[in-house]
Write a protein that holds these residues in place. Sequence first.
Motif, PDB file in Angstrom:
ATOM      1  N   SER A   4       0.818  -1.175   0.068  1.00 36.37           N
ATOM      2  CA  SER A   4      -0.133  -0.012  -0.067  1.00 36.37           C
ATOM      3  C   SER A   4       0.687   1.249  -0.014  1.00 36.37           C
ATOM      4  CB  SER A   4      -0.987   0.025   1.281  1.00 36.37           C
ATOM      5  OG  SER A   4      -1.886  -1.052   1.224  1.00 36.37           O
ATOM      6  N   GLY A   8      -5.176   3.709   1.925  1.00 39.70           N
ATOM      7  CA  GLY A   8      -6.203   3.089   1.316  1.00 39.70           C
ATOM      8  C   GLY A   8      -5.994   2.837  -0.238  1.00 39.70           C
ATOM      9  N   SER A   9      -4.938   2.817  -0.721  1.00 39.61           N
ATOM     10  CA  SER A   9      -4.437   2.330  -2.000  1.00 39.61           C
ATOM     11  C   SER A   9      -3.829   0.905  -2.010  1.00 39.61           C
ATOM     12  CB  SER A   9      -3.771   3.277  -2.901  1.00 39.61           C
ATOM     13  OG  SER A   9      -2.374   3.400  -2.449  1.00 39.61           O
ATOM     14  N   GLN A  11      -1.214  -1.853  -4.272  1.00 39.02           N
ATOM     15  CA  GLN A  11      -0.303  -1.958  -5.619  1.00 39.02           C
ATOM     16  C   GLN A  11      -0.235  -3.608  -5.765  1.00 39.02           C
ATOM     17  OE1 GLN A  11       3.590  -0.506  -5.350  1.00 39.02           O
ATOM     18  NE2 GLN A  11       3.329   0.028  -7.423  1.00 39.02           N
ATOM     19  N   TRP A  30      -8.391  -9.278  -6.991  1.00 36.62           N
ATOM     20  CA  TRP A  30      -9.001  -8.114  -7.343  1.00 36.62           C
ATOM     21  C   TRP A  30      -9.720  -7.950  -8.882  1.00 36.62           C
ATOM     22  CZ3 TRP A  30      -9.243  -5.080  -3.316  1.00 36.62           C
ATOM     23  CH2 TRP A  30      -7.972  -5.023  -2.344  1.00 36.62           C
ATOM     24  N   THR A  49      -1.806   0.022  -9.418  1.00 35.84           N
ATOM     25  CA  THR A  49      -2.176   0.744  -8.282  1.00 35.84           C
ATOM     26  C   THR A  49      -3.725   1.123  -8.371  1.00 35.84           C
ATOM     27  OG1 THR A  49      -0.067   1.483  -8.122  1.00 35.84           O
ATOM     28  CG2 THR A  49      -1.522   2.472  -6.808  1.00 35.84           C
ATOM     29  N   GLY A  50      -4.605   1.090  -7.345  1.00 36.64           N
ATOM     30  CA  GLY A  50      -5.907   1.457  -7.353  1.00 36.64           C
ATOM     31  C   GLY A  50      -6.318   1.514  -5.992  1.00 36.64           C
ATOM     32  N   THR A  51      -7.697   1.817  -5.862  1.00 40.26           N
ATOM     33  CA  THR A  51      -8.349   1.838  -4.519  1.00 40.26           C
ATOM     34  C   THR A  51      -9.483   0.967  -4.475  1.00 40.26           C
ATOM     35  OG1 THR A  51      -8.026   4.266  -4.868  1.00 40.26           O
ATOM     36  CG2 THR A  51      -9.706   3.647  -3.312  1.00 40.26           C
ATOM     37  N   GLN A  53     -12.766  -0.859  -3.992  1.00 40.66           N
ATOM     38  CA  GLN A  53     -14.300  -0.471  -3.959  1.00 40.66           C
ATOM     39  C   GLN A  53     -15.073  -1.768  -3.591  1.00 40.66           C
ATOM     40  OE1 GLN A  53     -14.997   3.000  -4.754  1.00 40.66           O
ATOM     41  NE2 GLN A  53     -12.854   3.182  -4.642  1.00 40.66           N
ATOM     42  N   LEU A  66     -11.361  -3.013  -7.872  1.00 46.47           N
ATOM     43  CA  LEU A  66     -10.194  -2.408  -7.590  1.00 46.47           C
ATOM     44  C   LEU A  66     -10.271  -1.313  -8.939  1.00 46.47           C
ATOM     45  CD1 LEU A  66      -7.628  -1.949  -5.885  1.00 46.47           C
ATOM     46  CD2 LEU A  66      -6.333  -3.120  -7.642  1.00 46.47           C
ATOM     47  N   THR A  69      -5.734   3.158 -10.731  1.00 49.76           N
ATOM     48  CA  THR A  69      -5.427   4.698 -10.903  1.00 49.76           C
ATOM     49  C   THR A  69      -4.180   4.574 -11.855  1.00 49.76           C
ATOM     50  OG1 THR A  69      -4.543   4.649  -9.040  1.00 49.76           O
ATOM     51  CG2 THR A  69      -6.649   5.549  -8.901  1.00 49.76           C
TER      52      THR A  69
END
Length: 85
Positions: A4, A8-9, A11, A30, A49-51, A53, A66, A69
């Motif tokens: 991370s 909150g993200s 990788q 994911w 890399t993402g957040t 959801q 995920l 981003t």
Amino acid sequence: MHSSPVPGSVQTAGRVREGVRPSCLLLGPWLLVGDLVRDVRPGESVRVTGTPQPNLMTTCQQGTPLAVTFLERLAGGPSVPPTAR
């Protein structure tokens, strides 16, 4: 590989696999979602890399969504010519 870089993200990297539905792309636990994964194909090796959801509703019914981003294609996946996408 899961880390991370930003609170909150997430990788992660690996080979993308197809979900139960052909339009669903999975990387580990994911479900990859967002515009950046539009041209990704099963079998490609990527780093994303993402957040997460977890409350995002999808038709895929597998994986935790995920929101990607950042996406980097890695060597080792199949070569897909841009015109074939």
